[in-house]
Design a protein around this motif. Structure first.
Motif, PDB file in Angstrom:
ATOM      1  N   GLU A 142      -6.961   3.615  -6.785  1.00  0.00           N
ATOM      2  CA  GLU A 142      -7.523   3.038  -5.566  1.00  0.00           C
ATOM      3  C   GLU A 142      -6.469   2.232  -4.816  1.00  0.00           C
ATOM      4  OE1 GLU A 142     -10.489   0.737  -7.474  1.00  0.00           O
ATOM      5  OE2 GLU A 142     -11.730   2.494  -7.923  1.00  0.00           O
TER       6      GLU A 142
ATOM      7  N   ASN B  58     -14.572   3.312   4.095  1.00  0.00           N
ATOM      8  CA  ASN B  58     -14.719   1.868   4.232  1.00  0.00           C
ATOM      9  C   ASN B  58     -14.847   1.190   2.869  1.00  0.00           C
ATOM     10  OD1 ASN B  58     -16.519   2.643   7.104  1.00  0.00           O
ATOM     11  ND2 ASN B  58     -14.647   1.429   7.108  1.00  0.00           N
ATOM     12  N   ASN B  59     -15.541   1.872   1.955  1.00  0.00           N
ATOM     13  CA  ASN B  59     -15.703   1.317   0.619  1.00  0.00           C
ATOM     14  C   ASN B  59     -14.960   2.188  -0.378  1.00  0.00           C
ATOM     15  OD1 ASN B  59     -17.629  -0.722   1.481  1.00  0.00           O
ATOM     16  ND2 ASN B  59     -18.963   1.046   1.824  1.00  0.00           N
ATOM     17  N   VAL B  60     -14.686   1.594  -1.553  1.00  0.00           N
ATOM     18  CA  VAL B  60     -13.993   2.371  -2.568  1.00  0.00           C
ATOM     19  C   VAL B  60     -14.940   3.474  -3.056  1.00  0.00           C
ATOM     20  CG1 VAL B  60     -14.649   0.738  -4.381  1.00  0.00           C
ATOM     21  CG2 VAL B  60     -12.696   2.238  -4.737  1.00  0.00           C
TER      22      VAL B  60
ATOM     23  N   THR C 176      -5.970  -4.623   3.046  1.00  0.00           N
ATOM     24  CA  THR C 176      -6.416  -5.940   3.515  1.00  0.00           C
ATOM     25  C   THR C 176      -6.353  -5.939   5.046  1.00  0.00           C
ATOM     26  OG1 THR C 176      -4.122  -6.532   3.151  1.00  0.00           O
ATOM     27  CG2 THR C 176      -5.711  -7.344   1.547  1.00  0.00           C
TER      28      THR C 176
ATOM     29  N   GLN D 212       0.826  -1.210   0.000  1.00  0.00           N
ATOM     30  CA  GLN D 212       0.000   0.000   0.000  1.00  0.00           C
ATOM     31  C   GLN D 212       0.861   1.260   0.000  1.00  0.00           C
ATOM     32  OE1 GLN D 212      -0.492  -2.669   1.878  1.00  0.00           O
ATOM     33  NE2 GLN D 212      -2.624  -3.296   1.676  1.00  0.00           N
TER      34      GLN D 212
ATOM     35  N   PHE E 211      -9.201   2.631   0.781  1.00  0.00           N
ATOM     36  CA  PHE E 211     -10.366   2.009   1.421  1.00  0.00           C
ATOM     37  C   PHE E 211     -10.038   0.671   2.057  1.00  0.00           C
ATOM     38  CE2 PHE E 211     -11.718  -1.289  -1.687  1.00  0.00           C
ATOM     39  CZ  PHE E 211     -10.819  -1.014  -2.707  1.00  0.00           C
ATOM     40  N   GLY E 212     -10.885   0.264   2.992  1.00  0.00           N
ATOM     41  CA  GLY E 212     -10.703  -0.988   3.734  1.00  0.00           C
ATOM     42  C   GLY E 212     -11.433  -0.875   5.053  1.00  0.00           C
TER      43      GLY E 212
ATOM     44  N   PHE F 142      -6.387  -0.618  -1.729  1.00  0.00           N
ATOM     45  CA  PHE F 142      -7.173  -1.434  -0.809  1.00  0.00           C
ATOM     46  C   PHE F 142      -6.325  -1.912   0.371  1.00  0.00           C
ATOM     47  CE2 PHE F 142      -8.775  -5.820   0.249  1.00  0.00           C
ATOM     48  CZ  PHE F 142      -9.802  -5.362   1.052  1.00  0.00           C
TER      49      PHE F 142
ATOM     50  N   LYS G  13      -5.412   2.391   7.730  1.00  0.00           N
ATOM     51  CA  LYS G  13      -5.471   3.355   6.624  1.00  0.00           C
ATOM     52  C   LYS G  13      -5.004   4.752   7.034  1.00  0.00           C
ATOM     53  CE  LYS G  13      -9.914   2.805   6.239  1.00  0.00           C
ATOM     54  NZ  LYS G  13     -10.135   1.874   7.354  1.00  0.00           N
TER      55      LYS G  13
END
Ligand SMILES: Nc1ncnc2c1ncn2[C@@H]1O[C@H](COP(=O)(O)OP(=O)(O)O)[C@@H](O)[C@H]1O
Ligand SMILES: [Mg+2]
Length: 431
Positions: free
Chosen positions: A211, A191-193, A215, A43, A66-67, A213, A73
């Motif tokens: 984007e 939380n979401n893309v 994990t 990331q 996001f995640g 993400f 993050k």
């Protein structure tokens, strides 16, 4: 309460805190930027690549990070932006805002400006942010300005606001700044893309697809972070098995590092009250306590009827000892539980309420094929049935307990039971 009593309390709390060297290291909502990070090199590389592309004359307008919560993050974004010498950044967390206009004012505040009244309109706020960034960069040696918008999802909850319009204006502002030789990128953290939210097409085409993400953390990573934190936070070394136990519990779920740190803190608090070293036993109690707190928060948000559907499932699970129950089974229990004369809600409605409960994470569902009869859904409560039942209605749960004792699964509450518990129809369908 008199002064001497107060002094005693203060003394006791001070004594309980003795095991901590620096308790703030276990604060779960701390804004501190960690001096170093565990893992996350993928990331980090992605983020640095996106940001540094301004050097090639390609400023990325918006990076969507996001995640799940507790996947690191916020920390990573702040860590990267604060350690690259060419970057000037402004970090804003939307958590505390209730409207989109409020979010815009938070950005202004972070740029050192007074808030602007909503009557003056969004354009005025955006223009002021634009000017503040331009001014800041004209005085700075730095080359790229990064606007970090954390908990960006908040803008989607403002029912009267227009999220698309807000994002569009931000992107317009960003491209305007770039044109005026002030390279600027926006990082949203959610939380979401961001691309998954329902923005209109003019926004979609502009935000692009940069984007990143996050994990969930693995068990090894969680353990590593916990060991470092424990070393900073406590006077004495913590038993390795305790940290291992916490890492196990938290990687089972969603790799949530925030929960792991919280669990360590609460376990330590419980142990210090008992004047004992932290052990797995305290971790277990702390885990139960945290789950109960979380549950109470979720329950508060549920509607009256949802609570009773949830109660029905809890009672079925408790009495039968089986986890999974069909919609029909839950509906029938719900119906029998009603005192005579109550308005009945339909099977369809119960089924919808179960889907709502699933969305809040209170229950899980599984759909199985019934051959010629099509498909059927079964539900399971994601929590201890007794905790849920008692939380929803203590007196009613007493009746359920007696029912279980009698093992009269099919014969539900009698009128005298209801009378004894002092319950009337409005218990279920009032309010
Ligand atoms: N890679 C990491 N290494 C060490 N500690 C971390 C790391 N990522 C996060 N943390 C710590 O975990 C906590 C939660 O992280 P955070 O960045 O707030 O997660 P998120 O924003 O995804 O919810 C913070 O206290 C932070 O210091
Ligand atoms: Mg965060």
């Amino acid at each position: 309460m008199d002064k001497s009593e107060l002094r005693k309390i203060v003394k006791k709390v001070k004594h309980d805190n003795q095991i901590f060297k620096q308790k703030s290291k276990l604060a779960s909502l701390s804004n501190e930027i960690p001096p170093s990070l565990v893992g996350r090199s993928k990331q980090t590389k992605q983020l640095v690549r996106y940001l540094m592309s301004y050097e090639e004359g390609m400023v990325v307008p918006l990076v969507s990070v996001f995640g799940r919560s507790g996947s690191g993050k916020s920390s990573l974004v702040k860590f990267v932006c604060s350690n690259i010498s060419d970057i000037e950044y402004c970090y804003v967390n939307f958590r505390k805002a209730r409207t989109i206009f409020g979010c815009a004012n938070l950005i202004l505040g972070a740029m050192g400006h007074e808030p602007i009244q909503s009557a003056k309109g969004m354009n005025k706020v955006i223009d002021t942010i634009h000017d503040a960034i331009k001014h800041k960069m004209s005085e700075s040696e730095k080359k790229l300005f990064v606007l970090i918008l954390d908990e960006f999802d908040v803008i989607m909850y403002d029912r009267r606001g227009n999220p698309s319009d807000f994002v569009y204006k931000l992107i317009e502002m960003q491209s305007d700044l770039v044109e005026k030789n002030t390279p600027t990128s926006i990082i949203t953290i959610s939380n979401n893309v961001v691309g998954d939210y329902e923005f209109d097409d003019r926004v979609r085409s502009r935000i692009g697809s940069s984007e990143i993400f996050f994990t969930p953390f693995s068990k090894v990573e969680i353990l590593d972070i916990l060991e470092k934190r424990a070393e900073e936070a406590f006077e004495e070394k913590i038993d390795g098995r305790v940290l291992e136990d916490i890492a196990d519990r938290c990687s089972d779920e969603h790799g949530d590092i925030r929960r792991a740190v919280e669990l360590l803190r609460v376990s330590a608090e419980l142990a210090s009250i008992k004047k004992m070293p932290i052990s797995e036993r305290f971790v277990e109690i702390a885990a139960m306590r945290l789950e109960k707190d979380r549950l109470e928060e979720t329950m508060e948000t549920l509607s009256h009827k949802s609570k009773w559907v949830c109660f029905s499932l809890a009672a079925l699970a408790f009495i039968s000892g089986k986890e999974w129950h069909s919609t029909m089974h839950i509906f029938e229990y719900f119906r029998k539980m009603l005192p005579p004369g109550s308005t009945l809600i339909s099977y369809r409605r119960v089924s919808d309420l179960l889907i709502d409960l699933q969305n809040t994470g209170v229950v899980s569902s599984s759909t199985t094929s019934e051959g010629r009869n099509g498909y059927s859904s079964k539900y399971r409560l994601n929590m201890n049935p007794e905790t849920a039942g008692e939380m929803i209605h203590e007196d009613y749960w007493e009746i359920v307990k007696r029912q279980k004792e009698k093992q009269e699964v099919s014969k539900l509450f009698s009128k005298s039971d209801l009378k004894r518990a002092g319950l009337f129809n409005d218990v279920f369908f009032g309010k």
